[in-house]
Scaffold this active site. Sequence first.
Site, PDB file in Angstrom:
ATOM      1  N   HIS A  33       0.822  -1.214   0.000  1.00 44.62           N
ATOM      2  CA  HIS A  33       0.000   0.000   0.000  1.00 44.62           C
ATOM      3  C   HIS A  33       0.860   1.270   0.000  1.00 44.62           C
ATOM      4  CE1 HIS A  33      -3.294  -2.694   0.737  1.00 44.62           C
ATOM      5  NE2 HIS A  33      -2.871  -3.009   1.943  1.00 44.62           N
ATOM      6  N   HIS A  36      -7.256  -4.357  -0.865  1.00 41.78           N
ATOM      7  CA  HIS A  36      -6.633  -5.655  -1.113  1.00 41.78           C
ATOM      8  C   HIS A  36      -7.271  -6.362  -2.309  1.00 41.78           C
ATOM      9  CE1 HIS A  36      -6.493  -4.823   3.280  1.00 41.78           C
ATOM     10  NE2 HIS A  36      -5.224  -5.088   3.082  1.00 41.78           N
TER      11      HIS A  36
END
Length: 357
Positions: A57, A219
């Site tokens: 991320h 995700h």
Amino acid sequence: MKKLINKPEDFVRESLEGMAAAHPDFIRVDYDPTFVYRADAPVPGKVAMISGGGSGHEPMHAGFVGMGMLDAACPGEVFTSPTPDQMLAAAKKVDGGAGIVYIVKNYSGDIMNFEMATELARSEGIQVLNILIDDDVAVKDSLYTQGRRGVGTTVLAEKIGGAAAQQGYDLQKVVDLCRQVNLNGRSMGIALSSCTVPAKGTPTFELGDREIEMGIGIHGEPGRERRAFASVDEIAEMLAISIIEDKPYSRTVREWDEEKGEWIDVELIDPSFQNGDRVLAFVNGMGGTPLSELYIVYRKLEEVCKKKGLHIVRNLIGSYITSLEMQGCSITLLKLNDEMVRLWDAPVKTPSLRWGV
């Protein structure tokens, strides 16, 4: 899928090694267990801010370690929660004696491990409090959560809370402020393509050439619906309207009670946006979206906000909370008060967010 990596199993460590080599004035990295921390840590008498989550991320969270933001970040393997021993080691390293705030995104693994780390730290005499971020309006429950997912507001809480800690706010005031940021921030994202986890080597999910996923998770979790591709104006308006018209959101979270010395259930309600609200508008890229496209999204977002009576007084545009190389974006709107504006404007000096210094 071609990637600029050596071995998948070395992906996280080698990325952190490169980051540490690139920013020696900002950060240091420990590798056993793994965590990133401020080069000048601990700062005596200052509340320390720690966050963490799965890698993939970036720049969240390690890229936000430094003056005016996080004191430490705990990166797990790709899309995998860090472990309690990482969080405990980070807490010991950055504890300046004024307590620690853990910023926790609402994913089941993160919650469980940060709660364990809180109890471990407290058993060693370190005062720790947790704040949960759960700002994603797309879905109430997902593959990895009970309740809404924690996404873009995480970055804003880390900046505003980090500025407060830097300015000498005490532990309870920093926690209360971060909670208010979460209660007044809402987000939603969209995917145009999947991402590919290095260890897997194939796309996480499949999208047709003319399909998009509305309300995607960071995700690759499913969103509200899979629908036909549309123009950027239509997409941006759908995201903005979903956020602005979201109704009050009520849920129960667990927070540590100092007086009782135990976890308690706390009922929280997010207020809806109202005509006349001042907001921070955050347009975030998911990793594979050019900045030029994000500005087109912002162009439409500003138009929608004006029509709905919201006044954008601060903005952030760029890729700050990504999903590897996923194409897509997210929008976060945060209702601001004068204190939040002042703290947002305060100096920050991290590898990935820097101004005023």
